[in-house]
Design a protein around this motif. Sequence first.
Motif, PDB file in Angstrom:
ATOM      1  N   VAL A  46       7.079  16.933 -11.198  1.00 18.34           N
ATOM      2  CA  VAL A  46       7.623  15.587 -10.980  1.00 18.34           C
ATOM      3  C   VAL A  46       6.681  14.797 -10.091  1.00 18.34           C
ATOM      4  O   VAL A  46       5.950  15.358  -9.264  1.00 18.34           O
ATOM      5  CB  VAL A  46       9.036  15.623 -10.345  1.00 18.34           C
ATOM      6  N   THR A  47       6.705  13.478 -10.280  1.00 23.24           N
ATOM      7  CA  THR A  47       5.953  12.580  -9.422  1.00 23.24           C
ATOM      8  C   THR A  47       6.880  11.519  -8.858  1.00 23.24           C
ATOM      9  O   THR A  47       7.841  11.098  -9.518  1.00 23.24           O
ATOM     10  CB  THR A  47       4.790  11.915 -10.177  1.00 23.24           C
ATOM     11  N   LEU A  48       6.599  11.078  -7.648  1.00 27.01           N
ATOM     12  CA  LEU A  48       7.408  10.068  -6.964  1.00 27.01           C
ATOM     13  C   LEU A  48       7.073   8.676  -7.471  1.00 27.01           C
ATOM     14  O   LEU A  48       5.892   8.323  -7.634  1.00 27.01           O
ATOM     15  CB  LEU A  48       7.153  10.137  -5.455  1.00 27.01           C
ATOM     16  N   ASP A  49       8.107   7.887  -7.719  1.00 29.18           N
ATOM     17  CA  ASP A  49       7.931   6.492  -8.112  1.00 29.18           C
ATOM     18  C   ASP A  49       7.078   5.754  -7.071  1.00 29.18           C
ATOM     19  O   ASP A  49       7.222   5.924  -5.868  1.00 29.18           O
ATOM     20  CB  ASP A  49       9.301   5.818  -8.220  1.00 29.18           C
ATOM     21  N   ALA A  50       6.179   4.901  -7.573  1.00 32.69           N
ATOM     22  CA  ALA A  50       5.242   4.199  -6.707  1.00 32.69           C
ATOM     23  C   ALA A  50       5.920   3.262  -5.717  1.00 32.69           C
ATOM     24  O   ALA A  50       5.360   2.970  -4.661  1.00 32.69           O
ATOM     25  CB  ALA A  50       4.255   3.411  -7.566  1.00 32.69           C
ATOM     26  N   ASN A  51       7.121   2.794  -6.020  1.00 32.32           N
ATOM     27  CA  ASN A  51       7.795   1.856  -5.121  1.00 32.32           C
ATOM     28  C   ASN A  51       8.171   2.494  -3.785  1.00 32.32           C
ATOM     29  O   ASN A  51       8.481   1.785  -2.829  1.00 32.32           O
ATOM     30  CB  ASN A  51       9.065   1.307  -5.792  1.00 32.32           C
ATOM     31  N   TRP A  52       8.194   3.815  -3.726  1.00 31.25           N
ATOM     32  CA  TRP A  52       8.536   4.520  -2.485  1.00 31.25           C
ATOM     33  C   TRP A  52       7.302   4.882  -1.654  1.00 31.25           C
ATOM     34  O   TRP A  52       7.423   5.363  -0.546  1.00 31.25           O
ATOM     35  CB  TRP A  52       9.319   5.790  -2.809  1.00 31.25           C
ATOM     36  N   ARG A  53       6.132   4.713  -2.184  1.00 32.35           N
ATOM     37  CA  ARG A  53       4.930   5.240  -1.547  1.00 32.35           C
ATOM     38  C   ARG A  53       4.344   4.297  -0.496  1.00 32.35           C
ATOM     39  O   ARG A  53       4.581   3.097  -0.504  1.00 32.35           O
ATOM     40  CB  ARG A  53       3.874   5.543  -2.611  1.00 32.35           C
ATOM     41  N   TRP A  54       3.537   4.901   0.376  1.00 31.87           N
ATOM     42  CA  TRP A  54       2.793   4.130   1.363  1.00 31.87           C
ATOM     43  C   TRP A  54       1.670   3.373   0.665  1.00 31.87           C
ATOM     44  O   TRP A  54       0.911   3.941  -0.115  1.00 31.87           O
ATOM     45  CB  TRP A  54       2.220   5.080   2.413  1.00 31.87           C
ATOM     46  N   VAL A  55       1.569   2.067   0.959  1.00 26.29           N
ATOM     47  CA  VAL A  55       0.480   1.255   0.433  1.00 26.29           C
ATOM     48  C   VAL A  55      -0.220   0.591   1.608  1.00 26.29           C
ATOM     49  O   VAL A  55       0.412   0.067   2.516  1.00 26.29           O
ATOM     50  CB  VAL A  55       0.979   0.211  -0.583  1.00 26.29           C
ATOM     51  N   HIS A  56      -1.529   0.653   1.587  1.00 25.80           N
ATOM     52  CA  HIS A  56      -2.306   0.165   2.719  1.00 25.80           C
ATOM     53  C   HIS A  56      -3.603  -0.456   2.220  1.00 25.80           C
ATOM     54  O   HIS A  56      -4.007  -0.267   1.056  1.00 25.80           O
ATOM     55  CB  HIS A  56      -2.622   1.318   3.676  1.00 25.80           C
ATOM     56  N   VAL A  57      -4.268  -1.185   3.090  1.00 33.50           N
ATOM     57  CA  VAL A  57      -5.559  -1.763   2.745  1.00 33.50           C
ATOM     58  C   VAL A  57      -6.532  -0.622   2.461  1.00 33.50           C
ATOM     59  O   VAL A  57      -6.592   0.359   3.202  1.00 33.50           O
ATOM     60  CB  VAL A  57      -6.076  -2.662   3.878  1.00 33.50           C
ATOM     61  N   THR A  58      -7.256  -0.741   1.381  1.00 32.37           N
ATOM     62  CA  THR A  58      -8.205   0.306   1.010  1.00 32.37           C
ATOM     63  C   THR A  58      -9.186   0.574   2.144  1.00 32.37           C
ATOM     64  O   THR A  58      -9.843  -0.345   2.641  1.00 32.37           O
ATOM     65  CB  THR A  58      -8.987  -0.098  -0.257  1.00 32.37           C
ATOM     66  N   GLY A  59      -9.244   1.823   2.586  1.00 32.84           N
ATOM     67  CA  GLY A  59     -10.188   2.216   3.618  1.00 32.84           C
ATOM     68  C   GLY A  59      -9.665   2.166   5.036  1.00 32.84           C
ATOM     69  O   GLY A  59     -10.356   2.592   5.962  1.00 32.84           O
ATOM     70  N   ASN A  60      -8.444   1.654   5.257  1.00 36.17           N
ATOM     71  CA  ASN A  60      -7.874   1.700   6.606  1.00 36.17           C
ATOM     72  C   ASN A  60      -6.353   1.771   6.531  1.00 36.17           C
ATOM     73  O   ASN A  60      -5.779   1.813   5.457  1.00 36.17           O
ATOM     74  CB  ASN A  60      -8.346   0.514   7.460  1.00 36.17           C
ATOM     75  N   TYR A  61      -5.720   1.796   7.703  1.00 43.58           N
ATOM     76  CA  TYR A  61      -4.280   2.047   7.774  1.00 43.58           C
ATOM     77  C   TYR A  61      -3.433   0.775   7.802  1.00 43.58           C
ATOM     78  O   TYR A  61      -2.228   0.836   8.027  1.00 43.58           O
ATOM     79  CB  TYR A  61      -3.962   2.884   9.017  1.00 43.58           C
ATOM     80  N   THR A  62      -4.006  -0.370   7.592  1.00 40.82           N
ATOM     81  CA  THR A  62      -3.255  -1.618   7.634  1.00 40.82           C
ATOM     82  C   THR A  62      -2.276  -1.691   6.459  1.00 40.82           C
ATOM     83  O   THR A  62      -2.673  -1.535   5.296  1.00 40.82           O
ATOM     84  CB  THR A  62      -4.204  -2.825   7.560  1.00 40.82           C
ATOM     85  N   ASN A  63      -1.002  -1.919   6.748  1.00 43.00           N
ATOM     86  CA  ASN A  63       0.017  -2.005   5.698  1.00 43.00           C
ATOM     87  C   ASN A  63      -0.172  -3.267   4.857  1.00 43.00           C
ATOM     88  O   ASN A  63      -0.451  -4.346   5.387  1.00 43.00           O
ATOM     89  CB  ASN A  63       1.421  -2.040   6.296  1.00 43.00           C
ATOM     90  N   CYS A  64       0.033  -3.114   3.567  1.00 47.44           N
ATOM     91  CA  CYS A  64       0.080  -4.281   2.677  1.00 47.44           C
ATOM     92  C   CYS A  64       1.501  -4.818   2.551  1.00 47.44           C
ATOM     93  O   CYS A  64       1.698  -5.955   2.124  1.00 47.44           O
ATOM     94  CB  CYS A  64      -0.463  -3.920   1.297  1.00 47.44           C
TER      95      CYS A  64
END
Length: 477
Positions: A50-68
Amino acid sequence: MLRSPLLVSLSLAAASLAQQVGDYATEAHPRLPWQECTSGGCTTKSSGSVTLDANWRWVHVTGNYTNCYTGNAWNSTVCTSNSQCASRCALDGANYQETYGITTSGDALTLKFVTQGQNKNVGSRVYLMNSESKYQMFNLLNKEFTFDVDVSKLPCGLNGALYFVQMDEDGGLSKYPGNKAGAKYGTGYCDSQCPRDIKYINGEANVDGWTAHPSDVNAGAGRYGTCCGEMDIWEANSISTAYTPHPCKTENDGGQQRCTGQECNTPDRYGGLCDPDGCDFNPFRQGDRTYYGNGRTVDTTKKMTVVTQFITNNNSTTGTLVEIRRLYVQDGKVIPNSKTNFPGLLDPTDSITEKFCNDQKRAFGDHPSFQIQGGLSHMGRSLSKGHVLVLSIWADYAANMLWLDSTYPVDADPIKPGIARGTCPSNSGNPRTLEIDHPDAQVIFSNIKFGDIGSTYSGTPITLPQVPLPPGARGAV
């Protein structure tokens, strides 16, 4: 039916969806074997996961920890347009057990309602995989789908759901250039509600017109929604259950399609691409108040086997869908489905057919959106294209799940046929209250089987006693 999933509430790992891929967390899909059956026996598909739906995942600026995306709002500095947000933000891997309360053991999948670790997660949605990068596709026509489920820890207001939607096999990876994540990271969701809370659709962000939800601190709605045909095999808690086909007149006979405005059933609920209500079979709503629940014929204090059969006019996988049957197995006994119990108003039917749907809509005074969207035959055409299996646990910010387990609409006469759907109070189901009172709620799905009619279950058939008309219910009009 109504569906408004609760999303993750995280400080660094805000619930969101992106199309780039991050490298801060390794994505390792939990294994979930299942079985494919014929009259000669069943074969285990050990590669299932199984894979987790993308809407639940952490999304951040590519290359750093800044939240989108944080809470229920986009990072306006990073996400100034739909395409820019997709190109700048990365979708990362998931810690299934510690962050999301998702575990597998053998052929069993457990989904927990609230997981309190370093941060708090509420609800989840996962998909069955065929490989690391593709969803498992099912054509249900002239087949049956069977699973075991334990709903004993699901109170009023919660829904442990198992259903099929006509998503793309690769999550839109090949179709949309902006999508670099694909099915491996749970992209491409759609359903018959044409949800607008999906943060990336067709490889682009849903930033344009995004409005925060007035009561859900993690969700909102954008300009776009995502529609497709949906077959609800199982929407249930320990009080009530329903199975419901939802046809859609989208591209490819119900295939995934981005919508906007009235296409998304907004503002007219019945003026869009999909049937939001479906043709539901809920035993309680159909007048049998003794069939499903704690200590009842189908006893929700114990694990049960749920069998759903898809009958075509010529008994082939290319025929026209004409009937959807349901039965249960519990304690070694095969329990036939409940029968509609409004004498003089509805025939004593125990399956979904065109006649049942026509009679039900007339008797209950429901909108004929199911028929307008093509009914069972169109649902069958959607199923023949291949559907993805979805398993979830969720609470309902739109209607407190009252459409499943209580009186709905709440201002209607509960004596009127079709209004009472379960024994839950009309003030139950508030998601925030559920988080506080029932953080340990969970659903367990196991022993998934798919195959020829009659090949996925065994037991001793029983005959159900005749049930009385519900107290005070009017049996004729």
